[in-house]
Motif scaffolding. Sequence first.
Motif, PDB file in Angstrom:
ATOM      1  N   LEU A  59       0.824  -1.214   0.000  1.00  0.00           N
ATOM      2  CA  LEU A  59       0.000   0.000   0.000  1.00  0.00           C
ATOM      3  C   LEU A  59       0.855   1.261   0.000  1.00  0.00           C
ATOM      4  O   LEU A  59       0.482   2.275  -0.597  1.00  0.00           O
ATOM      5  N   LEU A  60       2.003   1.187   0.646  1.00  0.00           N
ATOM      6  CA  LEU A  60       2.922   2.326   0.651  1.00  0.00           C
ATOM      7  C   LEU A  60       3.452   2.587  -0.762  1.00  0.00           C
ATOM      8  O   LEU A  60       3.522   3.738  -1.215  1.00  0.00           O
ATOM      9  N   TYR A  61       3.809   1.520  -1.463  1.00  0.00           N
ATOM     10  CA  TYR A  61       4.262   1.647  -2.858  1.00  0.00           C
ATOM     11  C   TYR A  61       3.145   2.214  -3.736  1.00  0.00           C
ATOM     12  O   TYR A  61       3.380   3.102  -4.568  1.00  0.00           O
ATOM     13  N   TYR A  62       1.930   1.728  -3.526  1.00  0.00           N
ATOM     14  CA  TYR A  62       0.770   2.219  -4.280  1.00  0.00           C
ATOM     15  C   TYR A  62       0.551   3.716  -4.038  1.00  0.00           C
ATOM     16  O   TYR A  62       0.284   4.485  -4.977  1.00  0.00           O
ATOM     17  N   ALA A  63       0.655   4.135  -2.766  1.00  0.00           N
ATOM     18  CA  ALA A  63       0.433   5.537  -2.419  1.00  0.00           C
ATOM     19  C   ALA A  63       1.484   6.440  -3.061  1.00  0.00           C
ATOM     20  O   ALA A  63       1.175   7.551  -3.522  1.00  0.00           O
ATOM     21  N   PHE A  64       2.739   5.982  -3.122  1.00  0.00           N
ATOM     22  CA  PHE A  64       3.792   6.775  -3.762  1.00  0.00           C
ATOM     23  C   PHE A  64       3.541   6.912  -5.270  1.00  0.00           C
ATOM     24  O   PHE A  64       3.769   7.967  -5.856  1.00  0.00           O
ATOM     25  N   LEU A  65       3.053   5.845  -5.889  1.00  0.00           N
ATOM     26  CA  LEU A  65       2.751   5.891  -7.323  1.00  0.00           C
ATOM     27  C   LEU A  65       1.571   6.821  -7.602  1.00  0.00           C
ATOM     28  O   LEU A  65       1.563   7.558  -8.601  1.00  0.00           O
ATOM     29  N   LYS A  66       0.568   6.764  -6.724  1.00  0.00           N
ATOM     30  CA  LYS A  66      -0.669   7.515  -6.955  1.00  0.00           C
ATOM     31  C   LYS A  66      -0.457   9.021  -6.783  1.00  0.00           C
ATOM     32  O   LYS A  66      -1.064   9.818  -7.486  1.00  0.00           O
ATOM     33  N   ILE A  75      -0.065   6.254   7.437  1.00  0.00           N
ATOM     34  CA  ILE A  75      -0.430   5.100   8.266  1.00  0.00           C
ATOM     35  C   ILE A  75       0.337   3.854   7.859  1.00  0.00           C
ATOM     36  O   ILE A  75       0.726   3.038   8.707  1.00  0.00           O
ATOM     37  N   ASN A  76       0.605   3.688   6.565  1.00  0.00           N
ATOM     38  CA  ASN A  76       1.317   2.484   6.144  1.00  0.00           C
ATOM     39  C   ASN A  76       2.812   2.570   6.425  1.00  0.00           C
ATOM     40  O   ASN A  76       3.455   1.538   6.664  1.00  0.00           O
ATOM     41  N   ALA A  77       3.370   3.765   6.443  1.00  0.00           N
ATOM     42  CA  ALA A  77       4.766   3.925   6.867  1.00  0.00           C
ATOM     43  C   ALA A  77       4.897   3.586   8.351  1.00  0.00           C
ATOM     44  O   ALA A  77       5.814   2.853   8.759  1.00  0.00           O
ATOM     45  N   ILE A  78       3.952   4.096   9.148  1.00  0.00           N
ATOM     46  CA  ILE A  78       3.940   3.773  10.582  1.00  0.00           C
ATOM     47  C   ILE A  78       3.730   2.269  10.778  1.00  0.00           C
ATOM     48  O   ILE A  78       4.391   1.634  11.611  1.00  0.00           O
ATOM     49  N   GLY A  79       2.813   1.703   9.992  1.00  0.00           N
ATOM     50  CA  GLY A  79       2.540   0.266  10.090  1.00  0.00           C
ATOM     51  C   GLY A  79       3.762  -0.579   9.780  1.00  0.00           C
ATOM     52  O   GLY A  79       4.038  -1.577  10.462  1.00  0.00           O
ATOM     53  N   GLY A 127       2.496   5.364 -15.881  1.00  0.00           N
ATOM     54  CA  GLY A 127       1.502   6.361 -15.502  1.00  0.00           C
ATOM     55  C   GLY A 127       0.293   5.781 -14.794  1.00  0.00           C
ATOM     56  O   GLY A 127       0.404   4.991 -13.852  1.00  0.00           O
ATOM     57  N   ALA A 128      -0.900   6.139 -15.299  1.00  0.00           N
ATOM     58  CA  ALA A 128      -2.153   5.718 -14.668  1.00  0.00           C
ATOM     59  C   ALA A 128      -2.340   4.198 -14.727  1.00  0.00           C
ATOM     60  O   ALA A 128      -2.906   3.597 -13.812  1.00  0.00           O
ATOM     61  N   LYS A 129      -1.858   3.571 -15.797  1.00  0.00           N
ATOM     62  CA  LYS A 129      -1.980   2.115 -15.917  1.00  0.00           C
ATOM     63  C   LYS A 129      -1.156   1.405 -14.845  1.00  0.00           C
ATOM     64  O   LYS A 129      -1.568   0.369 -14.317  1.00  0.00           O
ATOM     65  N   ARG A 130       0.000   1.969 -14.519  1.00  0.00           N
ATOM     66  CA  ARG A 130       0.830   1.394 -13.455  1.00  0.00           C
ATOM     67  C   ARG A 130       0.114   1.492 -12.108  1.00  0.00           C
ATOM     68  O   ARG A 130       0.102   0.535 -11.323  1.00  0.00           O
ATOM     69  N   VAL A 131      -0.476   2.668 -11.856  1.00  0.00           N
ATOM     70  CA  VAL A 131      -1.237   2.853 -10.610  1.00  0.00           C
ATOM     71  C   VAL A 131      -2.389   1.858 -10.537  1.00  0.00           C
ATOM     72  O   VAL A 131      -2.636   1.237  -9.492  1.00  0.00           O
ATOM     73  N   SER A 132      -3.086   1.688 -11.666  1.00  0.00           N
ATOM     74  CA  SER A 132      -4.208   0.761 -11.706  1.00  0.00           C
ATOM     75  C   SER A 132      -3.761  -0.679 -11.463  1.00  0.00           C
ATOM     76  O   SER A 132      -4.415  -1.422 -10.720  1.00  0.00           O
ATOM     77  N   TYR A 191      -9.957   0.969  -5.420  1.00  0.00           N
ATOM     78  CA  TYR A 191      -9.027  -0.080  -4.998  1.00  0.00           C
ATOM     79  C   TYR A 191      -8.894  -0.100  -3.474  1.00  0.00           C
ATOM     80  O   TYR A 191      -8.565  -1.124  -2.877  1.00  0.00           O
ATOM     81  N   ILE A 192      -9.186   1.041  -2.861  1.00  0.00           N
ATOM     82  CA  ILE A 192      -9.210   1.139  -1.398  1.00  0.00           C
ATOM     83  C   ILE A 192     -10.616   0.852  -0.875  1.00  0.00           C
ATOM     84  O   ILE A 192     -10.798   0.143   0.124  1.00  0.00           O
ATOM     85  N   ALA A 193     -11.630   1.373  -1.555  1.00  0.00           N
ATOM     86  CA  ALA A 193     -13.004   1.293  -1.050  1.00  0.00           C
ATOM     87  C   ALA A 193     -13.566  -0.127  -1.093  1.00  0.00           C
ATOM     88  O   ALA A 193     -14.118  -0.612  -0.098  1.00  0.00           O
ATOM     89  N   VAL A 194     -13.446  -0.799  -2.249  1.00  0.00           N
ATOM     90  CA  VAL A 194     -14.123  -2.090  -2.444  1.00  0.00           C
ATOM     91  C   VAL A 194     -13.674  -3.172  -1.451  1.00  0.00           C
ATOM     92  O   VAL A 194     -14.521  -3.836  -0.826  1.00  0.00           O
ATOM     93  N   PRO A 195     -12.355  -3.389  -1.239  1.00  0.00           N
ATOM     94  CA  PRO A 195     -11.967  -4.423  -0.262  1.00  0.00           C
ATOM     95  C   PRO A 195     -12.496  -4.144   1.144  1.00  0.00           C
ATOM     96  O   PRO A 195     -12.779  -5.080   1.896  1.00  0.00           O
ATOM     97  N   ASN A 196     -12.649  -2.865   1.480  1.00  0.00           N
ATOM     98  CA  ASN A 196     -13.117  -2.530   2.824  1.00  0.00           C
ATOM     99  C   ASN A 196     -14.608  -2.783   3.012  1.00  0.00           C
ATOM    100  O   ASN A 196     -15.083  -2.849   4.152  1.00  0.00           O
ATOM    101  N   VAL A 197     -15.347  -2.949   1.902  1.00  0.00           N
ATOM    102  CA  VAL A 197     -16.732  -3.402   2.021  1.00  0.00           C
ATOM    103  C   VAL A 197     -16.748  -4.808   2.613  1.00  0.00           C
ATOM    104  O   VAL A 197     -17.521  -5.115   3.537  1.00  0.00           O
TER     105      VAL A 197
END
Length: 270
Positions: A59-66, A75-79, A127-132, A191-197
């Motif tokens: 998630l930290l890698y994802y956040a840096f890309l996004k 939170i993920n760095a702390i985690g 770019g956006a495809k990598r983030v996706s 990508y964040i919302a759906v798994p948390n359902v």
Amino acid sequence: MAVLSAQVLALIFGLLGNIISFLVFLAPLPTFYTIYKKKTSEGFQSIPYVVALFSASLLLYYAFLKTNALLIVTINAIGCIIEIIYLSMYVLYAPKTSKMFTLKLLGFFNIGCLGVIVAVSLALAKGAKRVSLVGWFCAVINLAVFAAPLSIMAQVIRTKSVEYMPFTLSFFLTLCATSWFFYGFFVRDYYIAVPNVMGFLFGIVQMILYFIYKNEKKDGEINTKLEGAMEQKEGIQMNIEGVEDKKFSSIEKPKSAAAHKPQDIETGNV
């Protein structure tokens, strides 16, 4: 105005998610305090902490890309830091077999799997495809993490005991999933919302199971105590009856000897 409102709500739920997630990361502290006191991690499993470190790193890698995902970064760095501390203490006090197993798991998940995901995303997308692409990886991993308590729920149903599924942890995990769902919804990061359902639904099921089975153990203990008391009462009664039988036999014995005495004398005269 609507965009501003969504941004404010995303900030609120993101901050709430950070706070609750931080508390969830601290939940294993009693376990590691026990490990520190006993100077051994024998009997404890390292898999949850290895998987948690892998999930937080991804998630930290994802956040840096996004980009513009500061609340996910924090939170993920702390985690990651907290999980590294947990795993360092675990390995330090682990028996040789557990130590080697944990190091292999770390190599597989946090070097092998994470390295492959990073390499594939850098080589195959931009770019956006990598983030996706990385977002899909995050969603799948988070779904797997949220599905992990299924084995615990099955154990609760089988044993009718909530000993290994504390309500507080289930409650905070549900709150955590709810907060991150709304954060993902308002920033349109599905990508964040759906798994948390799924995390929310599993959390609700866990709490329902807790209320169904929370008194089963107490009832079982009461029944066990009652059965023990009844057995103890029966044992005492048998002892009393045994004592009475002995008294009765000791009283009857002299009478029996007296009854035979004249016969013995008469036989001797012959």
